[in-house]
Design a protein around this motif. Structure first.
Motif, mmCIF file in Angstrom:
data_model
loop_
_atom_site.group_PDB
_atom_site.id
_atom_site.type_symbol
_atom_site.label_atom_id
_atom_site.label_comp_id
_atom_site.label_asym_id
_atom_site.label_seq_id
_atom_site.Cartn_x
_atom_site.Cartn_y
_atom_site.Cartn_z
ATOM 1 N N LEU A 138 -19.643 -5.446 -0.137
ATOM 2 C CA LEU A 138 -18.213 -5.175 -0.288
ATOM 3 C C LEU A 138 -17.521 -4.837 1.021
ATOM 4 N N THR A 139 -18.280 -4.594 2.074
ATOM 5 C CA THR A 139 -17.714 -4.125 3.333
ATOM 6 C C THR A 139 -16.592 -5.022 3.834
ATOM 7 N N SER A 140 -16.848 -6.314 3.986
ATOM 8 C CA SER A 140 -15.822 -7.202 4.544
ATOM 9 C C SER A 140 -14.648 -7.352 3.586
ATOM 10 N N LYS A 141 -14.908 -7.305 2.290
ATOM 11 C CA LYS A 141 -13.822 -7.405 1.303
ATOM 12 C C LYS A 141 -12.898 -6.183 1.399
ATOM 13 N N ILE A 142 -13.470 -5.002 1.539
ATOM 14 C CA ILE A 142 -12.685 -3.768 1.654
ATOM 15 C C ILE A 142 -11.896 -3.761 2.960
ATOM 16 N N GLU A 143 -12.540 -4.134 4.071
ATOM 17 C CA GLU A 143 -11.850 -4.153 5.360
ATOM 18 C C GLU A 143 -10.694 -5.147 5.357
ATOM 19 N N ALA A 144 -10.897 -6.325 4.778
ATOM 20 C CA ALA A 144 -9.829 -7.327 4.701
ATOM 21 C C ALA A 144 -8.689 -6.832 3.812
ATOM 22 N N PHE A 145 -9.035 -6.183 2.697
ATOM 23 C CA PHE A 145 -8.005 -5.623 1.808
ATOM 24 C C PHE A 145 -7.174 -4.584 2.550
ATOM 25 N N CYS A 146 -7.840 -3.690 3.278
ATOM 26 C CA CYS A 146 -7.137 -2.643 4.029
ATOM 27 C C CYS A 146 -6.218 -3.247 5.085
ATOM 28 N N GLN A 147 -6.694 -4.261 5.772
ATOM 29 C CA GLN A 147 -5.887 -4.894 6.810
ATOM 30 C C GLN A 147 -4.634 -5.540 6.202
ATOM 31 N N ARG A 148 -4.776 -6.275 5.096
ATOM 32 C CA ARG A 148 -3.619 -6.897 4.432
ATOM 33 C C ARG A 148 -2.650 -5.837 3.937
ATOM 34 N N ARG A 149 -3.197 -4.817 3.319
ATOM 35 C CA ARG A 149 -2.370 -3.741 2.768
ATOM 36 C C ARG A 149 -1.616 -2.992 3.866
ATOM 37 N N PHE A 150 -2.294 -2.757 4.972
ATOM 38 C CA PHE A 150 -1.667 -2.054 6.091
ATOM 39 C C PHE A 150 -0.518 -2.883 6.667
ATOM 40 N N ALA A 151 -0.733 -4.181 6.852
ATOM 41 C CA ALA A 151 0.327 -5.049 7.386
ATOM 42 C C ALA A 151 1.558 -4.993 6.495
ATOM 43 N N LYS A 152 1.340 -4.996 5.200
ATOM 44 C CA LYS A 152 2.458 -4.930 4.250
ATOM 45 C C LYS A 152 3.143 -3.560 4.311
ATOM 46 N N SER A 153 2.366 -2.499 4.354
ATOM 47 C CA SER A 153 2.945 -1.155 4.353
ATOM 48 C C SER A 153 3.594 -0.807 5.690
ATOM 49 N N SER A 154 3.184 -1.446 6.790
ATOM 50 C CA SER A 154 3.812 -1.146 8.079
ATOM 51 C C SER A 154 5.269 -1.607 8.081
ATOM 52 N N THR A 155 5.577 -2.642 7.326
ATOM 53 C CA THR A 155 6.974 -3.068 7.188
ATOM 54 C C THR A 155 7.780 -1.985 6.489
#
Length: 187
Positions: A138-155
């Protein structure tokens, strides 16, 4: 493998106003997930004039369905440490979660500095790193999810800061009347 998100942008406001807005950014209509912020420590270095602040922030997040069994709570404590150097016109803030670290560790660094070409603007460099040690494939799936979520929330974070900056600009147009002592009673 650590996922990284980087973004550089500008605020059309002077650095001094942006750094004030940074402290006042919660609450705002774009940050309903932020439940509380508390200053733990604030000191000024007597030789450099650098203001160091440590804050504790409590946030509530959405947990994806596939990760709901991995986390006990959808709340996380965030530690924020920042240094403001008025001499160089630079503020560096580092935030990192201190709970839920096994599932995902997120470290965000924001550097706010006076724009080199325009003193009425502030340049912001944002970098975030995402690391999961969960394993089980699950490591890469969680890291990718966090990265996508962060990009969205930074807006949304930039919208929240812009909201606060506009409120500050509105209040600075109409400075408060100077304080005057109440007239003495004529008894």
């Amino acid at each position: 493998m650590v996922k990284v998100y980087q973004h550089t942008f500008n605020y059309d406001h002077p650095w001094s106003l942006v750094t004030v807005a940074y402290w006042l950014r919660y609450p705002n209509p774009f940050a309903s997930h932020v439940l509380s912020t508390d200053v733990i420590e604030r000191t000024v270095d007597p030789t450099t004039g650098v203001l160091h602040t440590t804050r504790l922030i409590l946030k509530r997040g959405l947990v994806p369905r596939w990760a709901q069994g991995l986390m006990k709570s959808n709340e996380a404590y965030i530690l924020e440490e920042s240094d403001i150097d008025p001499q160089t016109g630079t503020m560096v803030s580092v935030t990192r979660n201190i709970t839920q670290k096994r599932v995902a560790y997120i470290e965000e660094t924001q550097t706010l500095r006076r724009h080199p070409d325009d003193p009425e603007r502030t340049q912001v460099k944002l970098e975030a790193r995402f690391l999961s040690n969960l394993g089980w494939g699950l490591t890469s799936k969680i890291e990718a999810f966090c990265q996508r979520r962060f990009a969205k929330s930074s807006t949304r974070s930039r919208l929240g800061m812009s909201y606060i900056l506009e409120r500050l600009r509105e209040t600075s147009k109409f400075p408060a009347a100077p304080w005057r002592p109440a007239p003495a009673s004529s008894l």
